[in-house]
Design a protein around this motif. Structure first.
Motif, PDB file in Angstrom:
ATOM      1  N   UNK A   1       3.052   9.709 -22.325  1.00  0.00           N
ATOM      2  CA  UNK A   1       2.635  10.549 -23.450  1.00  0.00           C
ATOM      3  C   UNK A   1       2.576   9.756 -24.764  1.00  0.00           C
ATOM      4  N   UNK A   2       3.099   8.526 -24.758  1.00  0.00           N
ATOM      5  CA  UNK A   2       3.052   7.701 -25.970  1.00  0.00           C
ATOM      6  C   UNK A   2       1.652   7.151 -26.228  1.00  0.00           C
TER       7      UNK A   2
ATOM      8  N   UNK B   1      10.622  20.527 -29.186  1.00  0.00           N
ATOM      9  CA  UNK B   1      10.025  21.352 -30.242  1.00  0.00           C
ATOM     10  C   UNK B   1       9.949  22.839 -29.933  1.00  0.00           C
ATOM     11  N   UNK B   2      10.193  23.241 -28.687  1.00  0.00           N
ATOM     12  CA  UNK B   2      10.025  24.644 -28.301  1.00  0.00           C
ATOM     13  C   UNK B   2      11.357  25.194 -27.812  1.00  0.00           C
TER      14      UNK B   2
ATOM     15  N   UNK C   1       5.203  19.029 -24.460  1.00  0.00           N
ATOM     16  CA  UNK C   1       5.566  19.708 -25.722  1.00  0.00           C
ATOM     17  C   UNK C   1       5.852  18.693 -26.822  1.00  0.00           C
ATOM     18  N   UNK C   2       6.607  17.668 -26.458  1.00  0.00           N
ATOM     19  CA  UNK C   2       6.956  16.630 -27.438  1.00  0.00           C
ATOM     20  C   UNK C   2       5.700  15.905 -27.921  1.00  0.00           C
ATOM     21  N   UNK C   3       4.812  15.587 -26.976  1.00  0.00           N
ATOM     22  CA  UNK C   3       3.584  14.868 -27.349  1.00  0.00           C
ATOM     23  C   UNK C   3       2.735  15.712 -28.291  1.00  0.00           C
ATOM     24  N   UNK C   4       2.642  16.999 -27.981  1.00  0.00           N
ATOM     25  CA  UNK C   4       1.819  17.878 -28.810  1.00  0.00           C
ATOM     26  C   UNK C   4       2.424  18.051 -30.217  1.00  0.00           C
ATOM     27  N   UNK C   5       3.737  18.101 -30.294  1.00  0.00           N
ATOM     28  CA  UNK C   5       4.404  18.251 -31.590  1.00  0.00           C
ATOM     29  C   UNK C   5       4.215  17.008 -32.458  1.00  0.00           C
ATOM     30  N   UNK C   6       4.035  15.852 -31.818  1.00  0.00           N
ATOM     31  CA  UNK C   6       3.881  14.597 -32.560  1.00  0.00           C
ATOM     32  C   UNK C   6       2.437  14.277 -32.920  1.00  0.00           C
ATOM     33  N   UNK C   7       1.512  15.120 -32.468  1.00  0.00           N
ATOM     34  CA  UNK C   7       0.092  14.827 -32.710  1.00  0.00           C
ATOM     35  C   UNK C   7      -0.257  14.869 -34.188  1.00  0.00           C
TER      36      UNK C   7
END
Lengths: 206, 206
Positions: free
Chosen positions: B141-142, A183-184, B200-206
């Motif tokens: 992160x899942x 995402x970044x 980053x991926x985890x935060x984008x999927x929140x």
């Protein structure tokens, strides 16, 4: 086989570059050096199935391509100065349109992105262009068909300035698929690491 | 807030280090410099919510800790020589057991891993130790619970020599959880990139 093409928009392509000033007078050569490290090094060794093609588009011109070949590479360490020194040596030999080896595993010739992509396309290699709005490379490795293409992929990345319009047109004309790594928007060298990790994970799950 | 601790087993901790020889006479300082770049830089800016703690365990001793603080960092570029130059400046000031700022965003003090981990534990921060047989960070992160811990994590990594036995015992005694970033053992800086991408991926999927 995987190939990484890194476009060095301002990277110097002749004369003696200063290893003490890779970001400045050498035209952000540090960006390219970090990509070489990310692509070729793992913890205890080197990825032998990878080529890194650095397109040096800066001064004094014309554009040159320096290739780092994992299979035959010698005398390369992970620090920026080490790959910078091999680029320096490559730029000091008389270049021609045919590739010449400057040091073991490093090759140099005159050339540009268009010719390079044409060669890869003629050899049936799938082209991938790293772009924020591309398909997620981790998701793509979940499907066997796209995973196989990625495993044999040619990956095109810009430097700190990205990819300029004329090169982007060349990439689109060559039918490259857009991919992304998250995402970044990240440094080119970080993107290389993330692509290879996705491929490592896919291969481990096969 | 995320913190990265990098153990520099041979990293020089006094005197004037040579920016032209970060891998050699400075004791593989290049490894630590690359970790700083991986942790703090994104494509167009800096990660402000990160500290990088470099433990310099080499000569002449005693061990020092140099901290790069994303929030207040200035005058840092992504090339190894840039972070190396800030480390050089940090090593030239009179160190004490209390942290002193050497340049904006860079701090130095005498200290070791044990004290550092104790401070983090007292503040309730979850510790993660990067190790090949650890749990996969992307999988972790899942799950929202582990994702929240990772988001607030302190990450401990070795350098090119890994983590020696006595430090590993310190890490185990501090109850750090083992995590991994994929099937292949990678450079410390590559591991930093992969951890941050997972977050980053985890935060984008929140």
């Amino acid at each position: 086989m995987k190939d990484f093409i890194i476009i060095g928009n301002k990277a110097v392509n002749g004369g003696k570059i200063s290893l003490n000033d890779l970001p400045g007078s050498a035209g952000r050569m540090d960006v390219l050096c970090r990509c070489v490290t990310s692509a070729l090094f793992i913890s205890f060794g080197m990825r032998r199935d990878i080529n890194v093609w650095l397109i040096l588009k800066g001064e004094p011109g014309p554009s040159k391509i320096v290739r780092f070949n994992g299979e035959t590479m010698r005398s390369l360490n992970p620090d920026e100065r080490s790959s910078g020194s091999l680029i320096q040596k490559a730029l000091l030999i008389d270049a021609s349109d045919a590739e010449k080896q400057s040091t073991p595993g490093v090759f140099v010739r005159y050339g540009n992105l268009e010719q390079l992509l044409q060669n890869f396309s003629e050899n049936g290699r799938p082209l991938f262009y790293l772009k924020e709005d591309g398909k997620d490379v981790l998701e793509m490795t979940q499907t066997p068909e796209t995973a196989a293409l990625l495993e044999n992929g040619v990956y095109i990345l810009g430097d700190n300035q990205g990819v300029f319009e004329e090169d982007e047109k060349t990439i689109e004309d060559a039918n490259a698929s857009k991919i992304s790594v998250g995402p970044i928007s990240l440094l080119s060298s970080q993107c290389v690491t993330l692509i290879l990790n996705a491929l490592d994970r896919a291969q481990a799950n096969e």
